[in-house]
Design an enzyme around this catalytic site. Structure first.
Site, PDB file in Angstrom:
ATOM      1  N   TYR A 475     -13.364   2.849  -3.924  1.00 32.71           N
ATOM      2  CA  TYR A 475     -13.933   3.847  -3.012  1.00 32.71           C
ATOM      3  C   TYR A 475     -15.057   3.148  -2.242  1.00 32.71           C
ATOM      4  CZ  TYR A 475     -11.321   7.317  -5.712  1.00 32.71           C
ATOM      5  OH  TYR A 475     -10.316   8.029  -6.321  1.00 32.71           O
TER       6      TYR A 475
HETATM    7  P1  FDA Z   1      -6.164  -2.507   2.157  1.00 35.08           P
HETATM    8  O1  FDA Z   1      -4.950  -3.198   2.614  1.00 35.08           O
HETATM    9  O2  FDA Z   1      -7.023  -1.856   3.178  1.00 35.08           O
HETATM   10  O3  FDA Z   1      -7.010  -3.478   1.246  1.00 35.08           O
HETATM   11  C1  FDA Z   1      -8.176  -3.104   0.567  1.00 35.08           C
HETATM   12  C2  FDA Z   1      -8.978  -4.343   0.193  1.00 35.08           C
HETATM   13  O4  FDA Z   1      -8.196  -5.213  -0.619  1.00 35.08           O
HETATM   14  C3  FDA Z   1      -9.405  -5.172   1.387  1.00 35.08           C
HETATM   15  O5  FDA Z   1     -10.610  -5.840   1.091  1.00 35.08           O
HETATM   16  C4  FDA Z   1      -8.281  -6.173   1.502  1.00 35.08           C
HETATM   17  O6  FDA Z   1      -8.618  -7.343   2.218  1.00 35.08           O
HETATM   18  C5  FDA Z   1      -7.973  -6.452   0.046  1.00 35.08           C
HETATM   19  N1  FDA Z   1      -6.586  -6.824  -0.146  1.00 35.08           N
HETATM   20  C6  FDA Z   1      -5.507  -6.073   0.153  1.00 35.08           C
HETATM   21  N2  FDA Z   1      -4.402  -6.728  -0.188  1.00 35.08           N
HETATM   22  C7  FDA Z   1      -4.773  -7.911  -0.690  1.00 35.08           C
HETATM   23  C8  FDA Z   1      -4.057  -9.021  -1.190  1.00 35.08           C
HETATM   24  N3  FDA Z   1      -2.738  -9.026  -1.238  1.00 35.08           N
HETATM   25  N4  FDA Z   1      -4.748 -10.101  -1.614  1.00 35.08           N
HETATM   26  C9  FDA Z   1      -6.103 -10.105  -1.562  1.00 35.08           C
HETATM   27  N5  FDA Z   1      -6.836  -9.069  -1.107  1.00 35.08           N
HETATM   28  C10 FDA Z   1      -6.170  -7.985  -0.666  1.00 35.08           C
HETATM   29  N6  FDA Z   1      -7.740   4.754  -5.437  1.00 35.08           N
HETATM   30  C11 FDA Z   1      -7.450   5.060  -6.727  1.00 35.08           C
HETATM   31  O7  FDA Z   1      -7.845   4.321  -7.631  1.00 35.08           O
HETATM   32  N7  FDA Z   1      -6.714   6.171  -7.024  1.00 35.08           N
HETATM   33  C12 FDA Z   1      -6.227   6.993  -6.073  1.00 35.08           C
HETATM   34  O8  FDA Z   1      -5.552   7.981  -6.382  1.00 35.08           O
HETATM   35  C13 FDA Z   1      -6.514   6.687  -4.714  1.00 35.08           C
HETATM   36  N8  FDA Z   1      -6.072   7.489  -3.715  1.00 35.08           N
HETATM   37  C14 FDA Z   1      -6.345   7.170  -2.406  1.00 35.08           C
HETATM   38  C15 FDA Z   1      -5.878   7.991  -1.375  1.00 35.08           C
HETATM   39  C16 FDA Z   1      -6.161   7.674  -0.059  1.00 35.08           C
HETATM   40  C17 FDA Z   1      -5.641   8.568   1.030  1.00 35.08           C
HETATM   41  C18 FDA Z   1      -6.917   6.529   0.253  1.00 35.08           C
HETATM   42  C19 FDA Z   1      -7.249   6.192   1.674  1.00 35.08           C
HETATM   43  C20 FDA Z   1      -7.369   5.712  -0.761  1.00 35.08           C
HETATM   44  C21 FDA Z   1      -7.102   6.027  -2.094  1.00 35.08           C
HETATM   45  N9  FDA Z   1      -7.566   5.217  -3.129  1.00 35.08           N
HETATM   46  C22 FDA Z   1      -7.273   5.545  -4.432  1.00 35.08           C
HETATM   47  C23 FDA Z   1      -8.381   4.044  -2.839  1.00 35.08           C
HETATM   48  C24 FDA Z   1      -7.517   2.768  -2.837  1.00 35.08           C
HETATM   49  O9  FDA Z   1      -7.257   2.384  -4.163  1.00 35.08           O
HETATM   50  C25 FDA Z   1      -8.264   1.640  -2.133  1.00 35.08           C
HETATM   51  O10 FDA Z   1      -8.588   2.001  -0.829  1.00 35.08           O
HETATM   52  C26 FDA Z   1      -7.436   0.351  -2.149  1.00 35.08           C
HETATM   53  O11 FDA Z   1      -8.255  -0.754  -1.970  1.00 35.08           O
HETATM   54  C27 FDA Z   1      -6.368   0.401  -1.107  1.00 35.08           C
HETATM   55  O12 FDA Z   1      -5.524  -0.697  -1.179  1.00 35.08           O
HETATM   56  P2  FDA Z   1      -4.669  -1.065   0.104  1.00 35.08           P
HETATM   57  O13 FDA Z   1      -3.906  -2.284  -0.198  1.00 35.08           O
HETATM   58  O14 FDA Z   1      -3.953   0.146   0.570  1.00 35.08           O
HETATM   59  O15 FDA Z   1      -5.823  -1.320   1.158  1.00 35.08           O
END
Ligand code: FDA
Length: 540
Positions: A475
């Protein structure tokens, strides 16, 4: 690692054909030239590169952006987006970014609350892993390999296609990406029974700062520890996770019971704080608090929704609720029995009977401008404290605001605080997530809503964890401290580092100092290296 080199011919092809190269920054052109020269197949790399001159650039950039706050024209944009289809293309991107002074932002699902996977103040390239999302489920051994670009919805879908009695403990929203989510912890309705997603990772593949592909064995236990909760973005590009799947019964029970202030919500939430973390681990009841218009009086009121997954049948649940939380008045007709995968759809808000195929749709379910924050609660908040929260939810800026209380206990009490970087374990009653959203465009609207959530956060200080006032990295909240352009000292970063990781922050810095001493992988809240620790692992 040897990066294969290509002839100048392929570079000429790259520039003259499908990649429109901006006439602007030379770093940008040099970077593209480097990519072409160092990619095994220039045709395929040309198909996965987008610059602002390319007609698809905006749609590729916007596709997975969850927070509309970061879609405005003033938001800094990447010079280049790469959507690799081969791991070698990521190796080339790391190599060329280092050589041409570009920062890398890795994006998996794009759900970062502060947009850190696709926004930076310095020249940068986005590596968007949308094309690397294969999932291989081994139901016999109860494991799966999941590429980092997959969403949790895709993971749940693939598991369900293989077995009705296996699941995985990760987030509620199906479009969240596993790259960010697992590397920051990751939790959902199975938290009390099975802990976090990161607690269930048994292997990983990662590209490090040298462009080498490492697995658990070759990266070593320190780095493997760091990426399970310490945030992947500080350490490399995570390519894939191997996870242990968990057992779920063929029938689970769900319910959502809404109670307004007129229906005793304050006393119920107060009571919930004493019981929810002590329920058997197969019962998870979270509370979702928001302002609503009362269906009876039409007047504004506060509603607490008791939203629950029980890993068992309704006949077992009802007596348990009677014994542990009779005040809620749960009735049989409030409950629905279903399979675990159907419960995934239920909690994601899909209507009953929806096909599980919706889990394969990566389009975010809803998008808005939002700001979020988190807290950890170790002592029940008195009723007067709760009433102060309700007052703030009556304010105009809180029209679309929500507070979600997620109970801990169960498995969360059993895992040690240092097992992985995520430290919020025994002693935690529950986690709070605060979110305020708004539709209105413009800086003024943003300012007033963000000020509202900051006021609420200040109000909460006496009631939540202290020294540090803990927070959850997934978050993401830049209010609690941010690195200057991704460069900062241990002392500066420890302000937010201790909130997210408590004492584990120190070990994360040690790992970072060893694996990325020049701080190539960085963002506003990345782990800083301490140069003098890079050789011996220092700091002791
Ligand atoms: P994104 O791609 O934006 O990456 C997030 C971060 O991780 C960035 O710093 C990115 O550079 C890094 N990153 C991504 N992929 C990487 C990789 N392959 N290697 C290295 N670094 C990498 N959380 C939770 O615990 N339980 C929940 O139920 C929810 N629900 C939820 C709903 C909604 C609508 C949102 C917007 C968010 C959540 N979250 C959540 C929060 C979520 O866990 C958090 O935002 C994550 O970081 C999202 O991962 P993404 O890969 O989607 O994000």
């Amino acid at each position: 690692m040897k990066i294969p080199t290509l002839s100048f011919l392929s570079f000429a092809f790259l520039l003259s054909s499908s990649i429109p190269v901006s006439a602007s920054a030379p770093t940008h052109e040099d970077f593209l030239q480097c990519l072409s020269l160092h990619s095994p197949n220039s045709t395929s790399i040309s198909q996965v590169i987008y610059t602002p001159n390319n007609s698809s650039y905006s749609s590729v950039l916007q596709f997975s952006i969850q927070n509309l706050r970061f879609t405005s024209s003033s938001t800094p944009k990447p010079l280049v987006i790469v959507t690799p289809i081969h791991e070698s293309q990521i190796q080339a991107t790391v190599y060329c970014s280092r050589n041409h002074g570009m920062q890398i932002r890795v994006r998996s699902g794009g759900h970062d609350y502060e947009g850190l996977s696709y926004v930076s103040e310095v020249p940068f390239v986005v590596v968007d892993l949308i094309n690397l999302r294969s999932i291989t489920v081994d139901a016999g051994n109860k494991t799966a390999w999941v590429q980092a670009g997959a969403t949790v919805g895709e993971v749940y879908y693939r598991i369900a296609k293989k077995s009705k009695t296996l699941g995985f403990p990760a987030g509620v929203c199906p479009t969240v990406g596993v790259g960010g989510h697992f590397s920051g912890g990751g939790y959902g309705l199975l938290l009390r029974k099975y802990g976090l997603a990161a607690d269930n990772i048994v292997d990983a593949r990662l590209i490090d700062v040298n462009g080498d592909i490492l697995d658990r064995k070759s990266m070593g236990e320190d780095l493997f520890w760091a990426i399970r909760g310490g945030g992947g973005a500080s350490f490399g590009v995570i390519l894939a996770w191997k996870v242990n799947l968990v057992d779920v019964p063929s029938t689970v029970t769900v319910f959502t019971v809404d109670r307004t202030l007129e229906q005793n919500a304050t006393k119920l939430v107060h009571q919930w704080q004493y019981v929810a973390h002590k329920f058997p681990a197969n019962l998870f009841i979270r509370v979702i608090i928001q302002g609503v218009n009362s269906s009876q009086s039409g007047k504004r009121t506060i509603q607490a929704s008791f939203n629950s997954l029980f890993l068992g049948r309704v006949d077992e649940l009802l007596p348990l609720m009677q014994e542990r939380f009779a005040e809620l008045g749960l009735r049989r007709e409030d409950c629905k029995e279903m399979s675990w995968i159907e419960s995934v759809l239920y909690f994601a808000g899909f209507p009953s009977g929806e096909s599980i195929d919706v889990l394969l749709d990566r389009t975010p379910l809803s998008r808005s401008n939002f700001k979020a924050k988190s807290d950890i609660v170790n002592e029940p908040i008195p009723e007067t404290g709760l009433e102060g929260i309700w007052e703030r939810f009556y304010e105009e800026e809180a029209k679309v605001a929500v507070m979600i209380l997620s109970p801990y206990g169960g498995k969360m009490d059993e895992v040690s605080e240092t097992a992985i970087p995520f430290p919020h374990r025994a002693g935690t009653l529950y986690k709070i997530q605060y979110v305020v959203s708004w539709e209105e465009e413009g800086a003024e609207a943003s300012k007033s809503h963000i000020n509202w959530i900051r006021r609420l956060y200040r109000y909460m200080a006496p009631y939540v964890s202290k020294w540090p006032r803990a927070a959850y990295i997934n978050y993401r909240d830049l209010d609690i401290g941010a690195n200057n352009q991704g460069n900062t000292s241990y002392a500066q970063a420890s302000v937010w580092g201790f909130k997210y990781f408590k004492g584990n922050f120190h070990r994360l810095v040690q790992v970072k100092s060893k694996v990325d001493p020049d701080n190539f992988f960085r963002n506003e809240q990345s782990i800083p290296p301490v140069p003098s620790w890079s050789k011996k692992g220092g700091g002791e």
